[in-house]
Design a protein around this motif. Structure first.
Motif, PDB file in Angstrom:
ATOM      1  N   SER A 359       0.857  -1.193   0.000  1.00 50.27           N
ATOM      2  CA  SER A 359       0.000   0.000   0.000  1.00 50.27           C
ATOM      3  C   SER A 359       0.886   1.234   0.000  1.00 50.27           C
ATOM      4  CB  SER A 359      -0.890   0.040   1.245  1.00 50.27           C
ATOM      5  OG  SER A 359      -1.946  -0.871   1.149  1.00 50.27           O
ATOM      6  N   PRO A 360       0.578   2.246  -0.835  1.00 55.24           N
ATOM      7  CA  PRO A 360       1.362   3.487  -0.826  1.00 55.24           C
ATOM      8  C   PRO A 360       1.088   4.278   0.444  1.00 55.24           C
ATOM      9  CG  PRO A 360      -0.514   3.715  -2.268  1.00 55.24           C
ATOM     10  CD  PRO A 360      -0.505   2.287  -1.825  1.00 55.24           C
ATOM     11  N   GLY A 361       1.958   5.208   0.747  1.00 54.89           N
ATOM     12  CA  GLY A 361       1.794   6.023   1.948  1.00 54.89           C
ATOM     13  C   GLY A 361       1.407   7.454   1.639  1.00 54.89           C
ATOM     14  N   LYS A 362       1.592   8.319   2.620  1.00 54.10           N
ATOM     15  CA  LYS A 362       1.187   9.720   2.477  1.00 54.10           C
ATOM     16  C   LYS A 362       2.359  10.627   2.116  1.00 54.10           C
ATOM     17  CE  LYS A 362      -2.642   9.242   5.752  1.00 54.10           C
ATOM     18  NZ  LYS A 362      -3.236   9.705   7.032  1.00 54.10           N
ATOM     19  N   ASN A 363       3.532  10.058   1.975  1.00 56.79           N
ATOM     20  CA  ASN A 363       4.688  10.894   1.639  1.00 56.79           C
ATOM     21  C   ASN A 363       5.613  10.122   0.702  1.00 56.79           C
ATOM     22  OD1 ASN A 363       6.647   9.301   3.298  1.00 56.79           O
ATOM     23  ND2 ASN A 363       5.340  10.016   4.972  1.00 56.79           N
ATOM     24  N   PRO A 364       6.531  10.816   0.028  1.00 58.91           N
ATOM     25  CA  PRO A 364       7.417  10.168  -0.940  1.00 58.91           C
ATOM     26  C   PRO A 364       8.222   9.009  -0.357  1.00 58.91           C
ATOM     27  CG  PRO A 364       7.489  12.531  -1.247  1.00 58.91           C
ATOM     28  CD  PRO A 364       6.679  12.301  -0.008  1.00 58.91           C
ATOM     29  N   LYS A 365       8.625   9.113   0.921  1.00 59.85           N
ATOM     30  CA  LYS A 365       9.412   8.033   1.521  1.00 59.85           C
ATOM     31  C   LYS A 365       8.600   6.740   1.575  1.00 59.85           C
ATOM     32  CE  LYS A 365      11.939   6.666   5.674  1.00 59.85           C
ATOM     33  NZ  LYS A 365      12.337   7.022   7.056  1.00 59.85           N
ATOM     34  N   LYS A 366       7.356   6.864   2.028  1.00 63.83           N
ATOM     35  CA  LYS A 366       6.495   5.684   2.102  1.00 63.83           C
ATOM     36  C   LYS A 366       6.170   5.153   0.702  1.00 63.83           C
ATOM     37  CE  LYS A 366       6.063   5.072   6.504  1.00 63.83           C
ATOM     38  NZ  LYS A 366       6.672   3.857   7.118  1.00 63.83           N
ATOM     39  N   ASN A 367       6.063   6.045  -0.252  1.00 63.60           N
ATOM     40  CA  ASN A 367       5.776   5.615  -1.617  1.00 63.60           C
ATOM     41  C   ASN A 367       6.981   4.921  -2.255  1.00 63.60           C
ATOM     42  OD1 ASN A 367       3.177   6.583  -1.484  1.00 63.60           O
ATOM     43  ND2 ASN A 367       3.726   8.602  -2.265  1.00 63.60           N
ATOM     44  N   LEU A 368       8.173   5.363  -1.884  1.00 61.62           N
ATOM     45  CA  LEU A 368       9.372   4.677  -2.356  1.00 61.62           C
ATOM     46  C   LEU A 368       9.433   3.272  -1.742  1.00 61.62           C
ATOM     47  CD1 LEU A 368      11.985   4.619  -3.942  1.00 61.62           C
ATOM     48  CD2 LEU A 368      13.129   5.756  -2.007  1.00 61.62           C
ATOM     49  N   GLN A 369       9.023   3.190  -0.506  1.00 64.07           N
ATOM     50  CA  GLN A 369       8.930   1.881   0.160  1.00 64.07           C
ATOM     51  C   GLN A 369       7.942   0.988  -0.590  1.00 64.07           C
ATOM     52  OE1 GLN A 369       8.265   1.756   4.573  1.00 64.07           O
ATOM     53  NE2 GLN A 369       6.382   0.706   4.009  1.00 64.07           N
ATOM     54  N   PHE A 370       6.780   1.536  -0.925  1.00 65.45           N
ATOM     55  CA  PHE A 370       5.781   0.787  -1.696  1.00 65.45           C
ATOM     56  C   PHE A 370       6.355   0.324  -3.029  1.00 65.45           C
ATOM     57  CE2 PHE A 370       2.944   1.525  -5.361  1.00 65.45           C
ATOM     58  CZ  PHE A 370       2.144   0.396  -5.265  1.00 65.45           C
ATOM     59  N   ASP A 441      11.589  16.314  -9.034  1.00 64.18           N
ATOM     60  CA  ASP A 441      10.607  15.845 -10.005  1.00 64.18           C
ATOM     61  C   ASP A 441      10.116  14.436  -9.654  1.00 64.18           C
ATOM     62  OD1 ASP A 441       9.197  16.108 -12.619  1.00 64.18           O
ATOM     63  OD2 ASP A 441      10.445  14.384 -13.122  1.00 64.18           O
ATOM     64  N   LEU A 442      11.040  13.583  -9.236  1.00 64.75           N
ATOM     65  CA  LEU A 442      10.664  12.218  -8.861  1.00 64.75           C
ATOM     66  C   LEU A 442       9.710  12.224  -7.669  1.00 64.75           C
ATOM     67  CD1 LEU A 442      13.841   9.941  -9.128  1.00 64.75           C
ATOM     68  CD2 LEU A 442      11.632   9.574 -10.209  1.00 64.75           C
ATOM     69  N   LYS A 443      10.083  13.008  -6.656  1.00 63.82           N
ATOM     70  CA  LYS A 443       9.289  13.007  -5.426  1.00 63.82           C
ATOM     71  C   LYS A 443       7.906  13.613  -5.630  1.00 63.82           C
ATOM     72  CE  LYS A 443      13.166  13.028  -2.159  1.00 63.82           C
ATOM     73  NZ  LYS A 443      13.860  13.778  -1.085  1.00 63.82           N
ATOM     74  N   LEU A 444       7.862  14.700  -6.386  1.00 62.48           N
ATOM     75  CA  LEU A 444       6.589  15.418  -6.516  1.00 62.48           C
ATOM     76  C   LEU A 444       5.699  14.859  -7.617  1.00 62.48           C
ATOM     77  CD1 LEU A 444       7.704  19.136  -6.044  1.00 62.48           C
ATOM     78  CD2 LEU A 444       6.663  17.612  -4.365  1.00 62.48           C
ATOM     79  N   ASN A 445       6.267  14.604  -8.775  1.00 63.21           N
ATOM     80  CA  ASN A 445       5.457  14.288  -9.949  1.00 63.21           C
ATOM     81  C   ASN A 445       5.323  12.802 -10.263  1.00 63.21           C
ATOM     82  OD1 ASN A 445       5.022  17.056 -10.484  1.00 63.21           O
ATOM     83  ND2 ASN A 445       7.039  17.184 -11.477  1.00 63.21           N
ATOM     84  N   VAL A 446       6.171  11.992  -9.655  1.00 63.77           N
ATOM     85  CA  VAL A 446       6.084  10.552  -9.921  1.00 63.77           C
ATOM     86  C   VAL A 446       5.707   9.795  -8.652  1.00 63.77           C
ATOM     87  CG1 VAL A 446       7.292   8.517 -10.794  1.00 63.77           C
ATOM     88  CG2 VAL A 446       7.785  10.758 -11.773  1.00 63.77           C
ATOM     89  N   VAL A 447       6.626   9.763  -7.712  1.00 63.87           N
ATOM     90  CA  VAL A 447       6.400   8.994  -6.486  1.00 63.87           C
ATOM     91  C   VAL A 447       5.290   9.602  -5.642  1.00 63.87           C
ATOM     92  CG1 VAL A 447       7.489   8.142  -4.376  1.00 63.87           C
ATOM     93  CG2 VAL A 447       8.802   8.240  -6.491  1.00 63.87           C
ATOM     94  N   GLY A 448       5.268  10.913  -5.561  1.00 66.33           N
ATOM     95  CA  GLY A 448       4.301  11.579  -4.687  1.00 66.33           C
ATOM     96  C   GLY A 448       2.860  11.410  -5.110  1.00 66.33           C
ATOM     97  N   LYS A 449       2.630  11.145  -6.394  1.00 69.41           N
ATOM     98  CA  LYS A 449       1.253  11.063  -6.891  1.00 69.41           C
ATOM     99  C   LYS A 449       0.688   9.639  -6.907  1.00 69.41           C
ATOM    100  CE  LYS A 449       1.329  15.253  -9.697  1.00 69.41           C
ATOM    101  NZ  LYS A 449       1.159  15.820 -11.050  1.00 69.41           N
ATOM    102  N   ILE A 450       1.439   8.691  -6.419  1.00 67.86           N
ATOM    103  CA  ILE A 450       0.976   7.297  -6.455  1.00 67.86           C
ATOM    104  C   ILE A 450      -0.343   7.096  -5.710  1.00 67.86           C
ATOM    105  CG2 ILE A 450       1.512   4.955  -5.663  1.00 67.86           C
ATOM    106  CD1 ILE A 450       4.399   5.494  -6.478  1.00 67.86           C
ATOM    107  N   PRO A 451      -0.523   7.638  -4.490  1.00 65.84           N
ATOM    108  CA  PRO A 451      -1.815   7.435  -3.806  1.00 65.84           C
ATOM    109  C   PRO A 451      -2.998   7.959  -4.615  1.00 65.84           C
ATOM    110  CG  PRO A 451      -0.185   8.257  -2.269  1.00 65.84           C
ATOM    111  CD  PRO A 451       0.427   8.363  -3.637  1.00 65.84           C
TER     112      PRO A 451
END
Length: 731
Positions: A359-370, A441-451
């Motif tokens: 499951s993705p998280g609420k921040n880029p770190k958690k989304n990278l974990q996902f 760009d990775l954090k905001l536009n790619v990883v950050g938008k996963i949820p």
């Protein structure tokens, strides 16, 4: 009208309108939950603090339990069970027969002076010695070497069935090899726990344990018990080997999610009550696509417990169905022309801190974990797709997979177009160090938008054998009669291996001076490139996909012998040995068992088909043909030679067609029996299974086609086999 078929229909007419099996459900099912389970709450009540702490350590940490503590646990189990009317105990295990097994022993123990007491010790709790000679072992044991051992698995709670205390256990040979599904599963759980926990240290050092979870979805057919008994093929093989399709099947989709029939609802209600008492958290019930096909599903659980619960459910279903005059069909394809039954296995990973790693998280770190666990899972399936295919292979499941029903035999991964776009963006990550702009760009536009992406990524691809469905991967190709443990063992093993390799690669890049996140992105980028062939978003049933899959280098293993031959590839045997899930001897033994089971299944079906064709179909056809002949003779006597030919034209045509079909059946049966004899002369298990597949099984249709044609010719009152319209549309 004295055939077994009509007797069954008469019985059905009497009981279909009775409601003496109506079931009352308590207002709160939760009050029944775990009533017959030696659960954590029950242990708190019956055990000393020392014993409770020890058993919880054994469950959560794998700690060894001292023998005096085991004695305390045994006495507590006995006292709790006897308070509920229990008189016997058994080590409940899952041998390689595909069914569960149990040997009951009494608590009753004679003592001096002609007296007796109830006794249960730690020795009896921890280990029993059932006869192992008649269970499948793949050559590990000689028939005359009978000794085997069952050993208590404290991570799965004991439960009560009737008047018996059931203790979930593993089953091993005298020489230490595993002879069941549970022992390898437990080993695979340890492997993926260690590998995933190590990777989680990149993201959360508070995580000390990672547990695979499983949510299964059990599909099944219900057939009236009298109709079931009227079909020798159903009784002996679990499927109908003959039968003409009814005018109405599932074309209208009117059964799917429709109103549940009263008799079926009563069965479902009682089944749910028993499931609640046994701690099986079933929450879903509904009509499936095919007539008289249904499904039930529970909440997600830790994989080992979930596997036990599914095996237990299949036992309970049969017992409850009998009370409601039903028989449960778990065969993957009991009826031709309508959908078969599967058992979707929904797999994920959960931490001891309460996170679902898919499951993705609420921040880029958690989304990278996902993304780390998400992409590693895809990479694992890409590397070991053929092993996963072999794990779901069986004679029964071939009817679904090889025919592109449910998921096809080609293993592919569906993730949805939006997530596919995310991976495509990640694939563009620059090798080595990232610039500040690239990181942003990775954090905001790619990883950050996963949820946000996953909120809309709710559609499913029913043709995909391995699909991401929001917070888990759904393995859709598992057969309805299969033990979930085999698929779960493979999933855990390939995930563990992949996560090990991932950590090694990331650590190597970090040692070169890359930041941890940059190293992770670099490795994930390569994994995406390497796994693109396995990802497919389209129609898995289409012929175009089969052509495309071949171009991509993906296997299309349509039959069990093909899949089991691939299972013995060195890459796969090395995986099991490296993770210490199987020894090489155990791998060979299990492969041999599966091949033998395949050959035996086809052989039994061949014998049953030949018997029904010769002793049921042909006599009925000839009986009707003789009636027609008498009719033709009568017409000739009444109308004379000239007029009779025109009047008897249809009867003569029918007589000729019956003769042609009877002849085709007779020749088909002779060829089938000859092919069986040839197959039995083949000593090599792989070659014998292949022969049964390619030479014996292919003759089934040669007999079935003329038999089904005869069903549409012969007088309904003379036809001996209960028809599809009766089996599928009985309410």
């Amino acid at each position: 009208m004295s055939t077994l078929r009509f007797k069954a229909l008469e019985t059905l007419a009497f009981k279909s309108y009775r409601n003496d099996n109506a079931v009352e459900i308590p207002s709160k099912l939760s009050e029944l939950f775990c009533k017959n389970v030696f659960s954590e709450d029950t242990m708190r009540e019956y055990l000393t603090k020392e014993a409770f702490t020890s058993i919880m350590d054994a469950i959560k940490k794998g700690s060894k339990m001292p023998r005096p503590i085991a004695d305390q646990v045994a006495v507590a189990m006995k006292d709790w069970a006897m308070a509920k009317g229990v008189t016997h105990y058994t080590h409940w295990f899952q041998p390689l027969t595909g069914a569960t097994a149990e040997k009951h022993d009494s608590f009753f123990t004679p003592i001096e002076n002609g007296k007796a007491i109830e006794r249960f010790s730690g020795n009896l709790l921890i280990q029993q010695e059932p006869d192992a000679s008649s269970f499948p072992n793949g050559g590990i044991r000689n028939t005359f070497e009978a000794r085997g051992y069952t050993a208590w698995d404290p991570t799965s709670p004991a439960f009560i069935m009737g008047t018996t205390l059931c203790i979930p256990s593993i089953f091993i040979s005298y020489t230490g090899e595993t002879l069941d599904y549970k022992a390898p599963l437990l080993r695979s759980l340890q492997s993926v726990d260690k590998a995933a926990t190590d990777v989680m240290q990149y993201f959360d050092k508070n995580v000390t344990k990672v547990t695979p979870t499983l949510g299964w979805e059990q599909e099944y057919f219900l057939v009236d018990s009298a109709l079931y008994q009227s079909r020798p093929d159903l009784v002996l093989t679990g499927k109908t080997l003959l039968g003409h399709s009814p005018a109405k099947g599932q074309q209208l989709d009117d059964h799917y999610f429709g109103s549940i029939p009263t008799r079926v609802m009563n069965f479902m209600k009682e089944l749910e009550i028993e499931c609640m008492k046994l701690g099986i958290p079933v929450t879903t019930r509904h009509n499936e696509v095919a007539p008289n096909q249904f499904e039930m599903a529970p909440m997600f659980e830790e994989a080992n417990v979930a596997v036990d619960h599914n095996s237990l459910l299949m036992d309970v279903m049969a017992r409850i169905a009998h009370k409601h005059h039903f028989h449960v069909l778990l065969h993957e394809k009991p009826f031709a022309g309508v959908n078969g039954s599967g058992k979707h296995n929904n797999w994920s990973l959960s931490t001891d801190t309460g996170e679902n790693l898919l499951s993705p998280g609420k921040n880029p770190k958690k989304n990278l974990q996902f993304l780390t666990f998400f992409i590693n899972t895809i990479k694992a399936v890409n590397e070991y797709a053929d092993l996963l295919r072999a794990g779901i292979a069986s004679a029964n499941n071939d009817h679904r997979l090889g025919a592109n029903e449910a998921p096809p035999a080609i293993i592919s991964v569906f993730i949805g177009s939006q997530l596919y776009s995310v991976l495509s963006e990640l694939e563009k990550v620059t090798e080595g160090k990232l610039s500040p702009d690239e990181k942003t760009d990775l954090k905001l536009n790619v990883v950050g938008k996963i949820p946000e992406i996953l909120l809309d990524n709710t559609d499913r691809n029913r043709t995909s054998p391995f699909a991401f469905t929001g917070n888990k991967f759904e393995i859709r190709a598992v057969g309805s009669s299969a033990n979930c443990a085999e698929t779960m063992t493979i999933m855990n093993a390939i995930a563990a291996k992949q996560l090990r390799d991932f950590k090694a690669e990331v650590d190597a890049l970090v040692e070169t001076g890359l930041k941890k996140d940059e190293a992770i992105f670099n490795v994930l980028r390569e994994y995406i490139k390497q796994s693109k062939n396995i990802m497919f978003e389209g129609d898995g049933y289409s012929e175009d996909w089969a052509i495309e899959a071949e171009k991509r280098g993906l296997s299309n293993l349509k039959t069990t012998p093909e899949a089991l031959k691939r299972e013995m590839d060195k890459k796969f045997t090395d995986l099991y040995e490296e993770l210490e899930i199987f020894t090489h001897r155990e791998i060979e033994a299990r492969n041999e068992i599966k091949l033998e089971k395949y050959s035996t299944t086809i052989d039994i079906e061949a014998r049953v088909l030949a018997d029904i064709a010769r002793n049921h179909i042909i006599p009925s056809a000839l009986n009707y043909q003789n009636r027609l002949i008498e009719n033709v003779k009568g017409l000739k006597e009444i109308f004379g030679e000239t007029e009779f030919k025109e009047l008897a034209k249809e009867q003569m045509h029918l007589i000729k067609n019956i003769s042609g079909n009877v002849s085709a059946i007779k020749l088909g049966v002779e060829a089938l029996l000859e092919a069986r004899e040839t197959a039995h002369a083949i000593e090599n298990g792989q070659e014998r299974a292949t022969y049964f597949c390619e030479k014996v099984k292919t003759l089934f249709e040669v007999i079935r086609t003329p038999s089904d044609d005869l069903e549409m010719m012969v007088d309904d009152e003379l036809w001996p086999l209960t028809k599809y319209r009766e089996l599928l549309f009985t309410r």
